[in-house]
Motif scaffolding. Structure first.
Motif, PDB file in Angstrom:
ATOM      1  N   ASP A   1       0.832  -1.212   0.000  1.00  0.00           N
ATOM      2  CA  ASP A   1       0.000   0.000   0.000  1.00  0.00           C
ATOM      3  C   ASP A   1       0.863   1.256   0.000  1.00  0.00           C
ATOM      4  OD1 ASP A   1      -2.357  -1.426  -0.053  1.00  0.00           O
ATOM      5  OD2 ASP A   1      -2.762  -1.245   2.101  1.00  0.00           O
ATOM      6  N   LYS A   2       1.937   1.234   0.794  1.00  0.00           N
ATOM      7  CA  LYS A   2       2.833   2.402   0.840  1.00  0.00           C
ATOM      8  C   LYS A   2       3.437   2.669  -0.537  1.00  0.00           C
ATOM      9  CE  LYS A   2       3.074   3.578   5.336  1.00  0.00           C
ATOM     10  NZ  LYS A   2       2.751   4.926   5.875  1.00  0.00           N
TER      11      LYS A   2
ATOM     12  N   SER B   1       0.660   3.727  -3.206  1.00  0.00           N
ATOM     13  CA  SER B   1       0.140   5.074  -2.963  1.00  0.00           C
ATOM     14  C   SER B   1       1.139   6.160  -3.337  1.00  0.00           C
ATOM     15  CB  SER B   1      -0.237   5.228  -1.489  1.00  0.00           C
ATOM     16  OG  SER B   1       0.929   5.294  -0.668  1.00  0.00           O
TER      17      SER B   1
END
Length: 324
Positions: free
Chosen positions: A284-285, A288
């Motif tokens: 996710d990091k 994103s």
């Protein structure tokens, strides 16, 4: 058969040898993965040198990405054809293909390249446990991170920025300090030209930091303790300068009732679901844009000895991979 890097005895980079090894079929709870790229990490040096002893002959490498070719009984989270990446025991990632336990192999999102996957798993999962599983940290806290321009360090700089945590880094050149600052460090100290422990006190108005994240080891241990605020947490997670020598635990009291831990990634990811959840946060990091995985060095698999020499000489920054 798959080209595989092995050692027959512990030693220097010259001990690394490239041989052909049979791959075989996966058994219960295993997968066969054809690699696209392999990661390079300091733990590989520790295992090669004998600081972390292995039974001989030993294959090396803890991190890679590729495509699942076969799935053994009992494996539910992966299928043939899946893109995948991992950081996992046992060693053996420096190869074209291998059979290995499936529990710590993670499905790699399409948006993340194989090269990024090979470069990010061990380092990125390390940062995840440092910030989320070792000691409570929140926006506004301050951490001291040694080797801030290294592979783990550049991810940590970005991770801290994304969560409102102030990161003070150290590095060995002005160029490396500039790199850490560009990736989100609030400040970075050149430890070759400054008294870094004194500078940390200046940067925190004498208060010290909430946590120290230290993979350097012997050279920075004492100063790291002196950089903590009362009740601060010393996280010693590596030995790049050599192992920390024995010390009197009684010193932690008068220095401010300090806490200390010596974690390893493989304890944190031993549980299958915990590993998958940690990887999901890392993915996710990256997806994103909060954390960018840049490949700074590439070495062909047959040039693995050269890669080890560069890593040990601290001539690398950021992420390094072996290409196939």
């Amino acid at each position: 058969m798959a080209r595989t890097v092995i050692i027959e005895e512990h030693g220097g980079a010259d001990a690394l040898a490239l041989v052909d090894r049979p791959v075989g079929e996966p058994g219960q709870g295993e997968v066969r993965i054809a690699h696209k790229a392999c990661g390079l990490n300091f733990i590989d040096v520790y295992q090669r040198s004998g600081l972390y002893p292995l039974q001989m002959p030993a294959a090396l490498g803890m991190e890679a990405s590729g495509v699942i070719e076969a799935v053994g009984e009992g494996v539910k989270h992966l299928s043939v054809g899946d893109r995948a990446a991992y950081a996992s025991m046992p060693p053996g990632a420096y190869c074209e293909a291998r059979v290995m336990p499936a529990a710590q192999v993670c499905k790699l999102p399409d948006e993340i390249s194989f090269e990024q996957g090979a470069a990010m798993m061990l380092k990125g999962l390390t940062v995840q446990y440092l910030f989320h599983r070792t000691t409570p940290l929140k926006a506004g806290d301050t951490v001291l991170f040694h080797a801030a321009a290294g592979g783990v360090g550049l991810i940590a700089c970005q991770w801290a920025r994304s969560e409102g945590i102030r990161l003070i880094g150290t590095a060995g050149t002005d160029e490396k300090c500039a790199l850490a600052l560009a990736h989100g460090a609030d400040a970075c100290i050149n430890y070759r030209t400054e008294d870094w422990a004194a500078r940390v006190q200046e940067l925190t108005d004498g208060a010290g930091v909430d946590a120290v994240m230290d993979a350097v080891g012997a050279d920075t241990f004492e100063g790291s303790l002196d950089s903590l605020k009362p009740l601060g947490m010393m996280i010693s997670f590596g030995n790049a300068s050599g192992p920390v020598p024995p010390f009197n635990i009684g010193l932690l009291g008068p220095k401010g009732s300090l806490k200390i831990t010596r974690p390893t990634l493989f304890t944190h990811i031993a549980d299958h679901q915990a590993c998958q959840d940690m990887a999901a946060m890392l993915f996710d990091k990256v997806q994103s844009g909060a954390v960018e995985i840049k490949i700074s060095q590439r070495f062909a698999l047959e040039d693995v000895a050269e890669a080890h020499r560069a890593l040990e000489a601290r001539k690398t920054t950021g992420q390094t991979i072996l290409t196939l």
